[in-house]
Design a protein around this motif. Structure first.
Motif, mmCIF file in Angstrom:
data_model
loop_
_atom_site.group_PDB
_atom_site.id
_atom_site.type_symbol
_atom_site.label_atom_id
_atom_site.label_comp_id
_atom_site.label_asym_id
_atom_site.label_seq_id
_atom_site.Cartn_x
_atom_site.Cartn_y
_atom_site.Cartn_z
ATOM 1 N N UNK A 66 22.197 4.436 14.150
ATOM 2 C CA UNK A 66 21.986 4.884 12.774
ATOM 3 C C UNK A 66 20.939 3.986 12.123
ATOM 4 N N UNK A 67 20.129 4.544 11.219
ATOM 5 C CA UNK A 67 19.174 3.710 10.496
ATOM 6 C C UNK A 67 19.915 2.778 9.553
ATOM 7 N N UNK A 68 19.249 1.720 9.128
ATOM 8 C CA UNK A 68 19.865 0.772 8.192
ATOM 9 C C UNK A 68 20.265 1.488 6.905
ATOM 10 N N UNK A 69 19.377 2.325 6.395
ATOM 11 C CA UNK A 69 19.655 3.034 5.151
ATOM 12 C C UNK A 69 20.817 3.991 5.284
ATOM 13 N N UNK A 70 20.915 4.690 6.421
ATOM 14 C CA UNK A 70 22.033 5.599 6.651
ATOM 15 C C UNK A 70 23.349 4.836 6.658
ATOM 16 N N UNK A 71 23.352 3.676 7.304
ATOM 17 C CA UNK A 71 24.556 2.846 7.357
ATOM 18 C C UNK A 71 24.928 2.334 5.975
ATOM 19 N N UNK A 72 23.935 1.897 5.218
ATOM 20 C CA UNK A 72 24.184 1.395 3.863
ATOM 21 C C UNK A 72 24.681 2.516 2.953
ATOM 22 N N UNK B 76 0.868 -1.177 0.000
ATOM 23 C CA UNK B 76 0.000 0.000 0.000
ATOM 24 C C UNK B 76 0.906 1.228 0.000
ATOM 25 N N UNK B 77 1.052 1.859 -1.164
ATOM 26 C CA UNK B 77 1.982 2.977 -1.310
ATOM 27 C C UNK B 77 1.612 4.177 -0.443
ATOM 28 N N UNK B 78 0.358 4.285 -0.056
ATOM 29 C CA UNK B 78 -0.070 5.407 0.775
ATOM 30 C C UNK B 78 0.593 5.404 2.146
ATOM 31 N N UNK B 79 1.083 4.240 2.572
ATOM 32 C CA UNK B 79 1.750 4.185 3.874
ATOM 33 C C UNK B 79 3.041 5.005 3.878
ATOM 34 N N UNK B 80 3.560 5.312 2.688
ATOM 35 C CA UNK B 80 4.771 6.130 2.611
ATOM 36 C C UNK B 80 4.535 7.524 3.179
ATOM 37 N N UNK B 81 3.293 7.981 3.133
ATOM 38 C CA UNK B 81 2.960 9.332 3.599
ATOM 39 C C UNK B 81 3.143 9.489 5.113
ATOM 40 N N UNK B 82 3.058 8.398 5.858
ATOM 41 C CA UNK B 82 3.126 8.493 7.319
ATOM 42 C C UNK B 82 4.524 8.204 7.860
ATOM 43 N N UNK B 83 5.472 7.931 6.968
ATOM 44 C CA UNK B 83 6.831 7.636 7.418
ATOM 45 C C UNK B 83 7.538 8.900 7.895
ATOM 46 N N UNK B 84 8.388 8.738 8.892
ATOM 47 C CA UNK B 84 9.245 9.843 9.312
ATOM 48 C C UNK B 84 10.282 10.095 8.221
ATOM 49 N N UNK B 85 10.905 11.270 8.254
ATOM 50 C CA UNK B 85 11.964 11.573 7.288
ATOM 51 C C UNK B 85 13.089 10.548 7.385
ATOM 52 N N UNK B 86 13.416 10.140 8.578
ATOM 53 C CA UNK B 86 14.478 9.146 8.809
ATOM 54 C C UNK B 86 14.148 7.832 8.120
ATOM 55 N N UNK B 87 12.901 7.364 8.283
ATOM 56 C CA UNK B 87 12.497 6.086 7.690
ATOM 57 C C UNK B 87 12.444 6.170 6.164
ATOM 58 N N UNK B 88 11.944 7.286 5.671
ATOM 59 C CA UNK B 88 11.833 7.448 4.218
ATOM 60 C C UNK B 88 13.223 7.503 3.589
ATOM 61 N N UNK B 89 14.122 8.254 4.197
ATOM 62 C CA UNK B 89 15.497 8.346 3.703
ATOM 63 C C UNK B 89 16.169 6.979 3.715
ATOM 64 N N UNK B 90 15.901 6.223 4.757
ATOM 65 C CA UNK B 90 16.486 4.890 4.879
ATOM 66 C C UNK B 90 16.107 4.018 3.687
ATOM 67 N N UNK B 91 14.851 4.088 3.287
ATOM 68 C CA UNK B 91 14.395 3.320 2.125
ATOM 69 C C UNK B 91 15.013 3.802 0.829
ATOM 70 N N UNK B 92 15.271 5.095 0.736
ATOM 71 C CA UNK B 92 15.862 5.649 -0.482
ATOM 72 C C UNK B 92 17.252 5.074 -0.744
ATOM 73 N N UNK B 93 17.982 4.732 0.298
ATOM 74 C CA UNK B 93 19.310 4.142 0.110
ATOM 75 C C UNK B 93 19.222 2.845 -0.685
#
Length: 359
Positions: free
Chosen positions: A260-266, A165-182
């Motif tokens: 650190x978030x997983x994405x930040x570490x990666x 459900x792509x709409x769940x992306x709207x409720x993510x914190x900036x930290x979580x969203x950035x982590x996924x972008x990695x």
């Protein structure tokens, strides 16, 4: 949108990309009957956001929910043991099904429990973070951390479906969203130069979480990962390429005790790997700088202070990519082409760590 995932040349499951939960009931109905008991496995953060909505979808069915404390520190055998006990007390059998509602921790833990409870029970991945939607929910890797070592206990076990459900992306914190972008960026770096360049071209819309562009980006990222895992399910060859940035990334993550978030570490691990690639004339310096700017644009760290580099390197020795004492390090032979290299030394890694200004 729908992607079919095959295993050993045969259909295994569908990845469904939607903008709400409206088709979730129909998805489950195709896989089970009304007598099937359902257990929603989630964490305290996701429970607050989506658990009631998903519970309501299955009104009239026997639905239970198991909730554990959010965070990497819960991803262990103690939580799995509590889930086993919950399933036994509520008489779940092999005909019943688990729903992993949440991010990577929920999906990995629920998947491992599904793989091992009664020697295997069906489960569906419902990833609610960008990281889980493009990475951990796809490919059948399940597992938990053990004594502080990440994903050391696990199993390859496929879900019956992945419902995004792509709409769940709207409720993510900036930290979580950035982590996924990695992880999204990683897929372009290792397999598809055009996709990587499209991420750069659409970076403003992506950063603003435009659902139309994110549907395309998540779909293309999933297409890349699906192709890799179809060709190498048990990580005997090509699938190792998905670990680009993870060798030093996981070590950095462990060194900072998962602060650190997983994405930040990666992201930091990818920069280290890119630096080694530049040193070996496999990647142009300007491509390294372009990557650095892109990661920074999405709020990912590109600099870090580490007091003890030897301690970071010590954690790489427990990496799952070590075989017979040899570390399979992933480098870039140009954008869009990752390669396995067994000759990366401790000194190479130390120099790479210095390149991200970790003095």
């Amino acid at each position: 949108m729908r992607l079919e995932v095959n295993n050993q040349g045969k259909f295994a499951y569908n990845i469904l990309l939607e903008k709400d939960f409206s088709l979730l009931k129909g998805t489950l109905d195709e896989l089970s009957d009304e007598k099937t008991k359902i257990c929603i496995v989630t964490d305290t953060n996701v429970k607050r956001l989506y658990c009631e909505e998903v519970l309501g979808i299955f009104e009239g069915r026997k639905v239970f929910s198991f909730v554990f404390e959010a965070g990497e520190e819960s991803k262990n055998l103690d939580t799995v043991r509590k889930l086993y006990k919950f399933l036994i007390e509520n008489e779940f059998d092999r005909k019943d099904i688990l729903l992993a509602l949440g991010g990577g921790v929920v999906g990995d833990l629920c998947g491992y429990a599904a793989a091992t409870y009664l020697r295997g029970i069906d489960f569906i991945q419902i990833p609610t973070t960008l990281l889980a939607q493009v990475d951990s929910s796809i490919g059948g890797k399940t597992g938990v951390d053990f004594e502080g070592y990440k994903n050391m206990v696990g199993a390859f076990y496929l879900p019956k479906a992945v419902y995004i459900n792509l709409s769940t992306l709207k409720t993510l914190s900036e930290r979580e969203y950035s982590s996924g972008m990695a992880e999204l960026i990683k897929h372009g770096l290792i397999k598809d130069k055009t996709y990587y360049e499209d991420i750069i071209s659409n970076k403003e819309k992506i950063k603003n979480r435009d659902l139309q562009i994110m549907e395309e980006m998540v779909y293309r990222s999933d297409l890349i990962k699906k192709g890799v895992v179809e060709r190498d399910f048990k990580e005997n060859g090509e699938r190792v390429l998905l670990n680009f940035g993870h060798t030093l990334g996981h070590a950095i993550e462990k060194y900072f005790k998962f602060e650190l978030s997983h994405g930040a570490s990666v992201a930091l691990g990818m920069l280290c790997a890119a630096d080694i690639s530049v040193e070996r004339n496999m990647l142009f310096p300007e491509e390294y700088e372009k990557l650095k700017k892109l990661l920074s644009f999405f709020g990912l760290p590109v600099n870090l202070r580490i007091e003890d580099k030897d301690e970071v390197l010590k954690f790489t020795r427990n990496d799952k990519k070590v075989e017979s004492g040899s570390l399979k390090f992933i480098l870039l032979d140009g954008i869009g082409k990752a390669v396995i290299d067994r000759s990366v030394s401790s000194e190479d890694m130390k120099k790479a760590l210095r390149s991200i200004k970790v003095e």
